[in-house]
Motif scaffolding. Structure first.
Motif, short mmCIF file in Angstrom:
data_model
loop_
_atom_site.label_atom_id
_atom_site.label_comp_id
_atom_site.label_asym_id
_atom_site.label_seq_id
_atom_site.Cartn_x
_atom_site.Cartn_y
_atom_site.Cartn_z
N VAL A 209 9.58 -12.74 26.43
CA VAL A 209 10.63 -12.85 25.42
C VAL A 209 11.99 -12.86 26.11
N ILE A 210 12.75 -13.95 25.88
CA ILE A 210 14.10 -14.06 26.43
C ILE A 210 15.09 -13.66 25.35
N ASN A 211 16.04 -12.79 25.69
CA ASN A 211 17.12 -12.47 24.74
C ASN A 211 18.20 -13.53 24.89
N GLY A 212 18.50 -14.23 23.78
CA GLY A 212 19.46 -15.33 23.84
C GLY A 212 18.72 -16.65 24.01
N ASP A 213 19.47 -17.73 24.32
CA ASP A 213 18.83 -19.06 24.41
C ASP A 213 18.34 -19.40 25.81
N GLY A 214 18.44 -18.45 26.73
CA GLY A 214 17.92 -18.69 28.09
C GLY A 214 18.94 -19.32 29.01
N ASN A 215 20.16 -19.56 28.49
CA ASN A 215 21.19 -20.17 29.34
C ASN A 215 22.09 -19.15 30.01
N SER A 283 17.17 -12.29 19.80
CA SER A 283 18.64 -12.18 19.74
C SER A 283 19.21 -11.62 21.05
N ILE A 284 20.49 -11.88 21.26
CA ILE A 284 21.20 -11.37 22.44
C ILE A 284 21.32 -9.85 22.34
N ARG A 285 21.21 -9.14 23.47
CA ARG A 285 21.32 -7.67 23.45
C ARG A 285 22.78 -7.24 23.60
N ASP A 286 23.12 -6.10 22.96
CA ASP A 286 24.46 -5.52 23.12
C ASP A 286 24.71 -5.24 24.60
N GLY A 287 25.94 -5.46 25.02
CA GLY A 287 26.31 -5.07 26.39
C GLY A 287 25.95 -6.11 27.43
N ASP A 288 25.24 -7.19 27.02
CA ASP A 288 24.86 -8.24 27.98
C ASP A 288 26.04 -9.18 28.21
N ILE A 289 26.27 -9.52 29.47
CA ILE A 289 27.31 -10.51 29.77
C ILE A 289 26.63 -11.87 29.93
N PRO A 290 27.33 -12.98 29.59
CA PRO A 290 26.67 -14.28 29.66
C PRO A 290 26.31 -14.72 31.08
N HIS A 291 27.27 -14.56 32.00
CA HIS A 291 27.02 -15.09 33.34
C HIS A 291 27.46 -14.11 34.42
N SER A 292 26.76 -14.15 35.51
CA SER A 292 27.09 -13.28 36.63
C SER A 292 26.82 -14.02 37.94
#
Ligand code: NAD
Length: 327
Positions: A209-215, A283-292
């Protein structure tokens, strides 16, 4: 790796955990290693093979207890401080315990090390300190506001380390780890990291299970690069290279969808049925940043850091290890 650190007495806190046990394995070859752990998230099986080694001592204890820290630093040359409660979601669910371990526990071990006259204190910092800064690649001096209690604790570690180096003269180096993965990383529990969690799902023929769209993308860093970085941090004699922090990463980023593709490909070589397993999205998890993505220029220049393993090279080794150890 060449093992440049020899005949020292090294305290590795959190030594039964994922990164700590890999550090124990590496440094015990040429040094005396003391491992301090309370097994909150670490496992005895990660260090069981070292118990009879004359160069290895296990102290089962909690860094929240100052007397434990005082006893653990006796006669120690170097500290590699890894003990903490990891995971952003864990800290959102229980910020008090994360703070007690990651801040008060950190302060205890730093204070005890200072009192003992430890020559160098190298500690696990975190890329979460970049917080809401959108700048890429991440440069050590450009941070944003923290996005989780965990990120606050890791930033506070850096502030304390800096103040201690200036006030008491202890040599400190913080290593901001970026999504580390590899052997001994726990695939179980609600707070498991993505790579071991995905690998375990595939091996069990379940959809990861991926949180978000995987991008969303991350600078996934193989454990041997991290061990190498710790060694470089202990090794340097350059006054300009100490009392500071370094990104500890490979310096490349990979999306979660790409990661899944590689994992599927490599695991299918062991079990062809894995190639048919589809991914699920949530869904996207709280506290997750999009890119690193880390800039590793500072570590290359000042510490002579030279990471050997790309994501794909590391994944190959990690997948093989999980296949042998999870089956
Ligand atoms: P881990 O959970 O496998 O290891 C942490 C170890 O600390 C465990 O063995 C645990 O039992 C021990 N510990 C926890 N609380 C303790 C306490 N109160 N007293 C004594 N020991 C205690 O996690 P890890 O991935 O190996 O992380 C090691 C360090 O690196 C942590 O400080 C973590 O915040 C940091 N870090 C890890 C990553 C990563 O991607 N794994 C990224 C950034 C930072």
């Amino acid at each position: 790796m060449e093992n440049a650190i020899k005949n020292k007495k090294i305290l590795i806190t959190g030594g039964a955990g994922f990164i700590g046990s890999n550090l124990c394995n590496y440094f015990v070859k040429n040094n005396e290693v003391v491992c301090l752990d309370n097994f909150a998230t670490g496992h005895f099986h990660n260090i069981a093979h070292l118990i009879d080694n004359k160069n290895f001592t296990l102290i089962e204890g909690d860094i929240r207890d100052y007397t434990v820290c005082e006893a653990a630093v006796k006669g120690i040359d170097y500290v590699l401080h890894q003990a903490a409660l990891g995971s952003v979601p864990r800290s959102i669910n229980d910020p008090i315990t994360s703070n007690e371990v990651n801040v008060s526990g950190f302060l205890n071990i730093l204070r005890a090390s200072t009192q003992e006259g430890v020559a160098r204190f190298v500690y696990a910092a975190s890329s979460s300190t970049y917080g809401d800064s959108e700048a890429l690649p991440k440069l050590e001096d450009v941070i944003g506001n923290p996005l989780s209690p965990y990120a606050v604790t890791k930033y506070v570690n850096e502030l304390y380390a800096d103040v201690f180096s200036k006030t008491y003269g202890i040599e400190v180096i913080g290593l901001r780890y970026f999504n580390v993965f590899g052997r001994n990383q726990d695939p179980n529990g609600a707070y498991a990291a993505v790579i071991p969690k995905f690998v375990k799902s595939f091996i069990n023929h379940e959809s990861p299970v991926i949180n978000g769209d995987g991008n969303f993308s991350r600078d996934f860093t193989y454990i041997d690069n991290v061990v190498h970085m710790n060694e470089k941090a202990l090794e340097t004699k350059d006054i300009n290279a100490i009392n500071t922090v370094y990104n500890t990463a490979y310096g490349d980023r990979t999306t979660l969808n790409e990661l899944i593709k590689y994992l599927k490909e490599y695991l299918s070589e062991f079990d062809p049925e894995i190639s048919n397993i589809e991914v699920k999205y949530d869904s996207i998890r709280d506290g997750d940043i999009p890119h690193s993505l880390a800039s590793i220029e500072k570590a290359k220049k000042l510490l002579n850091y030279n990471p050997k393993y790309s994501l794909k090279e590391g994944l190959r080794e990690a997948v093989e290890w999980y296949w042998k150890n999870l089956k």
